[in-house]
Design an enzyme around this catalytic site. Structure first.
Site, short mmCIF file in Angstrom:
data_model
loop_
_atom_site.label_atom_id
_atom_site.label_comp_id
_atom_site.label_asym_id
_atom_site.label_seq_id
_atom_site.Cartn_x
_atom_site.Cartn_y
_atom_site.Cartn_z
N LYS A 14 0.83 -1.22 0.00
CA LYS A 14 0.00 0.00 0.00
C LYS A 14 0.86 1.27 0.00
O LYS A 14 0.70 2.14 -0.85
CB LYS A 14 -0.93 0.03 1.23
CG LYS A 14 -1.85 -1.17 1.34
CD LYS A 14 -2.78 -1.06 2.54
CE LYS A 14 -2.10 -1.13 3.88
NZ LYS A 14 -1.55 -2.45 4.25
N ARG A 89 -9.76 0.67 8.36
CA ARG A 89 -9.33 -0.68 8.72
C ARG A 89 -10.39 -1.43 9.51
O ARG A 89 -10.17 -2.58 9.91
CB ARG A 89 -8.06 -0.60 9.56
CG ARG A 89 -6.76 -0.89 8.80
CD ARG A 89 -5.61 -0.71 9.76
NE ARG A 89 -4.41 -1.40 9.39
CZ ARG A 89 -3.38 -0.83 8.74
NH1 ARG A 89 -3.46 0.40 8.33
NH2 ARG A 89 -2.30 -1.53 8.49
N ARG A 128 11.82 -5.87 5.39
CA ARG A 128 11.79 -4.44 5.71
C ARG A 128 12.26 -4.21 7.15
O ARG A 128 12.94 -3.24 7.44
CB ARG A 128 10.38 -3.87 5.52
CG ARG A 128 10.31 -2.37 5.80
CD ARG A 128 8.99 -1.76 5.43
NE ARG A 128 7.90 -2.28 6.24
CZ ARG A 128 6.63 -1.96 6.08
NH1 ARG A 128 6.28 -1.13 5.11
NH2 ARG A 128 5.70 -2.48 6.84
N ARG A 134 11.47 -0.64 12.26
CA ARG A 134 10.09 -0.66 12.76
C ARG A 134 9.90 -1.85 13.69
O ARG A 134 10.10 -3.00 13.28
CB ARG A 134 9.11 -0.75 11.57
CG ARG A 134 8.68 0.60 11.05
CD ARG A 134 7.77 0.49 9.87
NE ARG A 134 6.49 -0.17 10.15
CZ ARG A 134 5.47 -0.19 9.31
NH1 ARG A 134 5.58 0.45 8.15
NH2 ARG A 134 4.36 -0.81 9.60
N ARG A 146 -0.51 -9.11 13.37
CA ARG A 146 -1.04 -8.09 12.44
C ARG A 146 -1.87 -8.75 11.34
O ARG A 146 -2.92 -8.23 10.94
CB ARG A 146 0.12 -7.30 11.81
CG ARG A 146 0.75 -6.32 12.78
CD ARG A 146 2.11 -5.89 12.33
NE ARG A 146 2.09 -5.07 11.13
CZ ARG A 146 3.18 -4.78 10.41
NH1 ARG A 146 4.36 -5.27 10.77
NH2 ARG A 146 3.09 -4.03 9.34
P1 B4P Z 1 3.73 -1.90 2.31
O1 B4P Z 1 2.61 -2.83 2.18
O2 B4P Z 1 3.80 -0.75 1.35
O3 B4P Z 1 3.65 -1.54 3.82
P2 B4P Z 1 2.69 -0.53 4.57
O4 B4P Z 1 1.90 0.34 3.67
O5 B4P Z 1 3.59 0.16 5.47
O6 B4P Z 1 1.59 -1.42 5.29
P3 B4P Z 1 1.44 -1.82 6.80
O7 B4P Z 1 0.08 -2.43 6.87
O8 B4P Z 1 2.60 -2.65 7.21
O9 B4P Z 1 1.59 -0.55 7.71
P4 B4P Z 1 0.70 0.68 8.19
O10 B4P Z 1 1.69 1.76 8.26
O11 B4P Z 1 -0.51 0.92 7.36
O12 B4P Z 1 5.18 -2.56 2.12
C1 B4P Z 1 5.68 -3.62 2.88
C2 B4P Z 1 7.05 -4.06 2.33
O13 B4P Z 1 6.87 -4.75 1.10
C3 B4P Z 1 8.02 -2.92 2.02
O14 B4P Z 1 9.28 -3.25 2.51
C4 B4P Z 1 8.05 -2.85 0.50
O15 B4P Z 1 9.30 -2.45 0.01
C5 B4P Z 1 7.76 -4.26 0.11
N1 B4P Z 1 7.10 -4.36 -1.19
C6 B4P Z 1 6.13 -3.52 -1.64
N2 B4P Z 1 5.73 -3.90 -2.88
C7 B4P Z 1 6.47 -5.01 -3.20
C8 B4P Z 1 6.52 -5.86 -4.34
N3 B4P Z 1 5.74 -5.66 -5.40
N4 B4P Z 1 7.36 -6.92 -4.32
C9 B4P Z 1 8.17 -7.14 -3.24
N5 B4P Z 1 8.18 -6.35 -2.13
C10 B4P Z 1 7.34 -5.30 -2.12
O16 B4P Z 1 0.17 0.25 9.64
C11 B4P Z 1 1.03 0.00 10.73
C12 B4P Z 1 0.23 -0.09 12.03
O17 B4P Z 1 -0.39 1.19 12.32
C13 B4P Z 1 -0.95 -1.08 12.08
O18 B4P Z 1 -0.52 -2.40 12.40
C14 B4P Z 1 -1.83 -0.44 13.21
O19 B4P Z 1 -1.31 -0.76 14.50
C15 B4P Z 1 -1.65 1.05 12.99
N6 B4P Z 1 -2.71 1.62 12.13
C16 B4P Z 1 -2.53 2.17 10.89
N7 B4P Z 1 -3.70 2.56 10.38
C17 B4P Z 1 -4.67 2.27 11.29
C18 B4P Z 1 -6.09 2.39 11.31
N8 B4P Z 1 -6.77 2.90 10.28
N9 B4P Z 1 -6.77 1.96 12.42
C19 B4P Z 1 -6.11 1.45 13.46
N10 B4P Z 1 -4.77 1.27 13.50
C20 B4P Z 1 -4.04 1.67 12.42
#
Ligand code: B4P
Length: 196
Positions: A14, A89, A128, A134, A146
């Site tokens: 994402k 979410r 990552r 993180r 998660r």
């Molecule tokens: P991403 O999937 O881009 O990671 P993210 O957006 O940070 O998602 P995530 O769900 O982990 O975190 P968020 O900050 O929303 O990438 C993951 C990895 O994959 C990266 O290293 C990337 O390089 C790699 N990658 C990407 N594309 C690839 C491909 N095509 N091939 C190979 N590798 C690839 O949430 C974190 C925490 O915040 C949650 O657990 C929760 O505690 C809290 N939170 C956030 N939003 C919330 C909400 N709305 N409500 C309640 N809690 C919330």
């Protein structure tokens, strides 16, 4: 306005795709995860609260998250549209977002859901974790929680948008550019037909 919900399990790509999409479509990127992390770094009260949930891989409570998201939208009165990354979410978050956007005379145009198998998610997040520092990416048990939280509380949000014919599933396996092209193809269809 073009308002996109970028959806998918943790590690689906994402944040990676949102960074590319905002520059192509000139949208404002709102990542609730990024906003929480900025608050943690700044040691604000919100950051302290969020950290206690995020470090365990749990969701930050709806009430706090919804209020924060609405404040961020309000900071961008001239936006052409938004990419909501990691929000909503839960179903209450989806309902609150719907009401809030309605009060502004707009709505979600489409939910783009990145589909990635669990083994691949774990692989990406652990990789990552080695570089990002993180806490929620460093521990296999936290990652497993998660994903479990996603399956229990978040996956159901798809239905909210499917009922409105706004749900689009995208294959999230492949190169970053391949996935970006898949997303762009769908967005281009929606931006032609979009309402308000
Ligand atoms: P991403 O999937 O881009 O990671 P993210 O957006 O940070 O998602 P995530 O769900 O982990 O975190 P968020 O900050 O929303 O990438 C993951 C990895 O994959 C990266 O290293 C990337 O390089 C790699 N990658 C990407 N594309 C690839 C491909 N095509 N091939 C190979 N590798 C690839 O949430 C974190 C925490 O915040 C949650 O657990 C929760 O505690 C809290 N939170 C956030 N939003 C919330 C909400 N709305 N409500 C309640 N809690 C919330």
């Amino acid at each position: 306005m073009l308002n996109i919900v970028l959806f998918g399990p943790p590690g689906a790509g994402k944040g990676t795709q949102a960074a590319k999409l905002i520059s192509k479509y000139q949208l404002v990127h709102l990542s609730t995860g990024d906003i929480f992390r900025a608050n943690i770094k700044g040691e604000t009260d919100l950051g302290k609260l969020a950290k206690s949930y995020m470090d365990k891989g749990n969701l930050v409570p709806d009430e706090v998250t919804i209020k924060m998201l609405e404040a961020e939208v309000n900071k961008n009165p001239n936006a052409k549209g938004f990419i909501f990354d990691g929000f909503p979410r839960t179903t209450p978050q989806a309902e609150a977002l719907e009401e809030f956007l309605k009060s502004k005379g707009t709505t979600i145009s489409v939910m783009l859901a990145l589909a990635v198998a669990e083994e691949e998610l774990i692989k990406r997040l652990l990789l990552r974790g080695k570089e990002s520092g993180r806490a929620d990416d460093a521990d296999v048990e936290v990652i497993a929680n998660r994903i479990a939280v996603y399956n229990k509380q978040t996956a159901v949000v798809e239905n909210f948008y499917a009922q409105q014919n706004k749900f689009q599933k995208i294959d999230g396996i492949g190169s970053v550019d391949e996935i970006f092209n898949r997303l762009s193809n769908v967005i281009d269809k929606y931006s032609v037909n979009r309402i308000s």
